[in-house]
Design an enzyme around this catalytic site. Structure first.
Site, PDB file in Angstrom:
ATOM      1  CB  SER A 189      -0.844   0.117   1.100  1.00 33.86           C
ATOM      2  OG  SER A 189      -1.944   0.873   1.332  1.00 33.86           O
ATOM      3  CG  ASP A 341      -6.516  -2.127  -4.040  1.00 33.07           C
ATOM      4  OD1 ASP A 341      -6.818  -1.023  -3.849  1.00 33.07           O
ATOM      5  OD2 ASP A 341      -5.361  -2.490  -4.223  1.00 33.07           O
ATOM      6  CG  HIS A 371      -5.828  -1.568  -0.519  1.00 32.21           C
ATOM      7  ND1 HIS A 371      -4.726  -1.239  -1.525  1.00 32.21           N
ATOM      8  CD2 HIS A 371      -5.319  -0.995   0.674  1.00 32.21           C
ATOM      9  CE1 HIS A 371      -3.976  -0.581  -1.039  1.00 32.21           C
ATOM     10  NE2 HIS A 371      -4.204  -0.257   0.193  1.00 32.21           N
TER      11      HIS A 371
END
Length: 401
Positions: A189, A341, A371
């Site tokens: 991320s 995501d 995610h």
């Protein structure tokens, strides 16, 4: 009494409407995911309420909850674990106990959390780094960085880069028995963003003798200049990362100016002089046809606001803005993306751009993934998706490092 009941009912309805999420039918462990993210979105809702009431600042509640998951640097029969600092950056070192006749590889891992939350102390990251050290017989460095909104860009990049540069010194590599030709920088991320930016900088920094062999990016956030990618539109109400939450985190990362949040939502935040950069994130040419679908590319409105934010055009904040000559120097790369995501397309575009300049890329795409699953690889949750991501990541490292 009736008025109080009405207020309570309205509050419950507001809360229910806010935390409502739609989970795709092919998600593994369907009901577990619904329960987890109902709790997560309820906490986000409470954080927003506390902020509006002036009880806490934005993110304080989430930070408190995350800190409850912090672990101590406990060694085990396989790995010695210690907390220290590289320059002024906190790190956690994982040193395998079994003997090695040759120098070991090393993995530097940068945690996610939207630049605002997270730590290598979280049980999921501690477990991942511990497992990596033991499985690969590798020295693993988990590093922390200053967090937004208390610290804005480029503090997060500078902390990460400084720690990596310190580690790459000959005397430090010798101290920990690390092979300077077998070093990987990884992250998920926002940590994937920092890992990509740090790797780019290390490869072109003439002061750094030893370069990175591999980079591994797990559902990375790689650009902030276009907020209307197909994945932004399709997964606006994402399972864990919604578009609004992502924009809020990015805004907190960059500035205290709250008007930036609204400008990003309207895709009107970039200055006129950024026009030449959009070719690097033009999804109409960089995304595979399957993911472009029937979306129509529209150029963002430029120059609507006069933000004096150099970060908006800085490749350290948006590694996708690096030109082709800069990308050519990058090492073999692993990128993992998830279908559900909001930032899925960042990873896809980076894959395309790296392949176009001849960088060797391994791309794993999880069609029923979402995610943040890696950070939920904790007891008693242990989402199978998080375990699968961990296994795919470590398997690639094992083959290439």
């Amino acid at each position: 009494m009736g008025f109080k009941a009405l207020c309570l009912g309205l509050l419950c309805a507001l809360c229910a409407s806010y935390i409502y999420i739609t989970i795709p039918g092919n998600i593994e462990e369907y009901w577990k995911v619904i329960a987890l993210f109902t709790v997560a979105k309820t906490c986000t809702f409470m954080d927003m309420c506390f902020e509006n009431l002036g009880i806490m600042k934005h993110g304080d509640l989430i930070s408190m909850i995350v800190s409850l998951d912090h672990t101590q640097p406990l060694s085990d029969e396989n790995v010695t674990v210690t907390d220290t600092t590289f320059v002024d950056t906190p790190v956690r070192l994982y040193l395998p106990k079994r003997k090695s006749e040759i120098r070991r590889p090393a993995v530097i891992y940068i945690h996610g959390g939207g630049f605002c939350f997270g730590s290598f102390k979280q049980s999921a990251y501690d477990s991942l780094n511990r497992w990596t050290a033991n499985k690969l017989n590798a020295v693993v460095v988990g590093l922390d960085y200053r967090l937004a909104p208390q610290h804005h860009f480029p503090a997060q990049f500078e902390d990460s880069f400084t720690a990596v540069k310190f580690f790459l010194q000959d005397k430090i590599l010798r101290k920990y028995g690390v092979d300077p030709t077998r070093i990987c920088v990884s992250g998920d991320s926002s940590g994937g963003n920092l890992a990509a930016a740090v790797t780019q900088q290390v490869q072109i920094d003439l002061e750094i003798k030893h370069k990175i062999k591999l980079q591994a990016l797990i559902y990375p956030v790689l650009q902030i200049i276009d907020s209307c990618l197909p994945s932004h539109q399709e997964h606006e109400r994402g399972i864990i990362l919604t578009k609004d939450l992502g924009i809020k985190l990015i805004s907190s990362y960059l500035t205290t100016d709250e008007t930036l949040t609204q400008a990003i939502r309207r895709n009107q935040h970039m200055p006129l002089e950024s026009r030449h950069l959009f070719k690097f994130v033009n999804w109409s040419t960089l995304l595979p046809k399957k993911y472009r679908k029937n979306h129509v590319y529209t150029k963002p409105v430029l120059g609507r606001h006069n933000y004096s934010l150099p970060a908006l055009m800085d490749i350290r904040a948006s590694p996708l803005l690096a030109n082709d000559s800069q990308l050519q120097s990058l090492p073999s790369t692993y990128i993992l993306t998830c279908q559900y995501d909001c930032v899925r397309d960042d990873g896809f575009m980076y894959v395309t751009r790296l392949q176009n300049v001849g960088v060797q890329v391994t791309h794993d795409h999880i069609e029923n993934g979402f995610h943040g699953a890696l950070s939920l690889m904790v007891s008693p949750v242990y989402l199978r998706l998080g375990l699968r991501i961990k296994d795919m990541y470590i398997s690639w490292l094992d083959k290439n490092l």
